[in-house]
Design a protein around this motif. Structure first.
Motif: not given
Length: 381
Positions: A285-307
């Motif tokens: 997550d770019p917003a976490s940079l420089g905050s003393g730690g990093v966090r992760f995010v998922a970039k997929g879209v809910p509903g992709d399971e159907a594909e």
């Protein structure tokens, strides 16, 4: 002081000991893999000796281990240094946090790196009881390490005891990400509870159902085997259902070629909210940079399971079904990862960076795996 050479008889949990200009570098993957697939992510993780121990019997009261470490450091994100944990006759004795060593400092905001050089480190284990005893030095799970010298005031001998060997493969969670110390990664916790030797083939970002990993495990002697698959396949958005299921079948078939009757536990992913119903790829997550730690995010879209895209919920469904279709194999056992760490656990022991368990969760996962696998009637009993 008496010098003891580093040999496979005393360095357990490594598949190769490579001579270097300084001393010996433990590897958790053999040279043929490193040559065949020199992926920077994999290479940077396999030289971190997660689960590797120096194991000796001795009457020594003082042991000195000289090492030289190398690590990756992120500017603006504090990461704990590696440590060496010492156990005497199975009980914790001391912890030595590494100092010095070399570092590759990465600035994610600026997109730059710089190399820093530092001195070696000496771990001194003193005041040991003057009797015959088993001493184990757990090497750091999160820094590469060269072994330079091992000295003691009495002779160090290989331990004649060889408990059953448990070989485990998994992702960064099995590697030990966000654990406090090498003896507190969840496979180490489970191994001590089960009274077994650990060969940890957990590699951060590298549990991708790779055929070469299956061949390594096929050709490595082991009494007990577990494979924890799924999260990295989702992180990389590496496969769809159609490719993933046959790949896991092939992985297990290869294991069976070398271990026809060995108990195998197939483990699906633990709970991870960002990927439960959202496909990868994952990203910082770019917003976490420089905050003393990093966090992760998922970039997929809910509903992709159907594909046919993979989420953790889909991975668990498919691995459960796969294990059921292999029911003719009485030594294959399936464990739902949410039994180790589920949604309710995330409420009280949240994933520190939205992806990796913290120290308390590592202990919880290790205890629960041991209770499942090593208890009377369990697959590893």
């Amino acid at each position: 002081m008496i010098a003891t050479p580093f040999t496979p008889a005393i360095v357990r949990g490594a598949l190769e000991l490579e001579p270097t200009a300084r001393g010996i570098r433990p590897h958790r993957l053999p040279a043929w893999v490193r040559q065949q697939f020199p992926d920077p992510q994999l290479l940077s993780r396999e030289i971190q000796p997660s689960g590797v121990r120096i194991v000796v019997r001795t009457r020594a009261t003082r042991i000195e281990l000289r090492t030289h470490s190398a690590r990756v450091a992120f500017a603006g994100a504090d990461r704990p240094r590696g440590s060496i944990d010492v156990f005497v006759d199975g009980s914790f004795w001391s912890r030595d946090v590494l100092q010095g060593g070399d570092a590759t400092e990465v600035d994610l905001l600026a997109g730059t790196t710089r190399q820093l050089e530092g001195p070696g480190h000496t771990t001194v284990v003193g005041g040991l009881p003057a009797r015959d005893k088993l001493v184990e030095l757990w090497l750091p799970h999160n820094e590469a390490l060269e072994l330079i010298a091992l000295d003691s005031d009495e002779r160090l001998a290989p331990s004649p005891d060889h408990p059953p060997l448990w070989m485990h493969h998994g992702s960064s969670i099995s590697h030990g990400s966000n654990a406090t110390a090498p003896s507190e990664i969840w496979p180490a916790v489970a191994a001590r509870r089960g009274g077994v030797d650990l060969l940890n083939l957990g590699f951060g970002g590298s549990a991708l159902v790779d055929p070469f990993m299956a061949r390594v495990m096929r050709d490595t002697p082991a009494d007990l085997i577990s494979v924890k698959l799924g999260i990295n396949v989702v992180n990389f958005d590496a496969m769809r259902v159609r490719a993933f299921v046959p790949a896991v079948h092939g992985f297990l078939d290869t294991l069976r070629d070398g271990h026809p009757g060995t108990p195998i536990v197939l483990v699906s992913p633990i709970f991870c909210g960002i990927h439960e119903h959202t496909a990868g790829p994952g990203a910082i997550d770019p917003a976490s940079l420089g905050s003393g730690g990093v966090r992760f995010v998922a970039k997929g879209v809910p509903g992709d399971e159907a594909e046919g895209r993979l989420t953790l919920a889909v991975i668990r469904r498919e691995l459960r079904s796969l294990a059921e279709r292999r029911s003719a194999d009485p030594d294959l056992h399936y464990l739902d990862g949410t039994e180790l760490y589920g949604e309710s656990d995330a409420g009280r022991l949240p994933l520190d960076d939205a992806l990796h368990p913290g120290p308390g969760a590592h202990r919880l996962i290790g205890d629960r795996f041991a209770a499942f696998a090593f208890a009377p009637g369990g697959p590893f009993a």
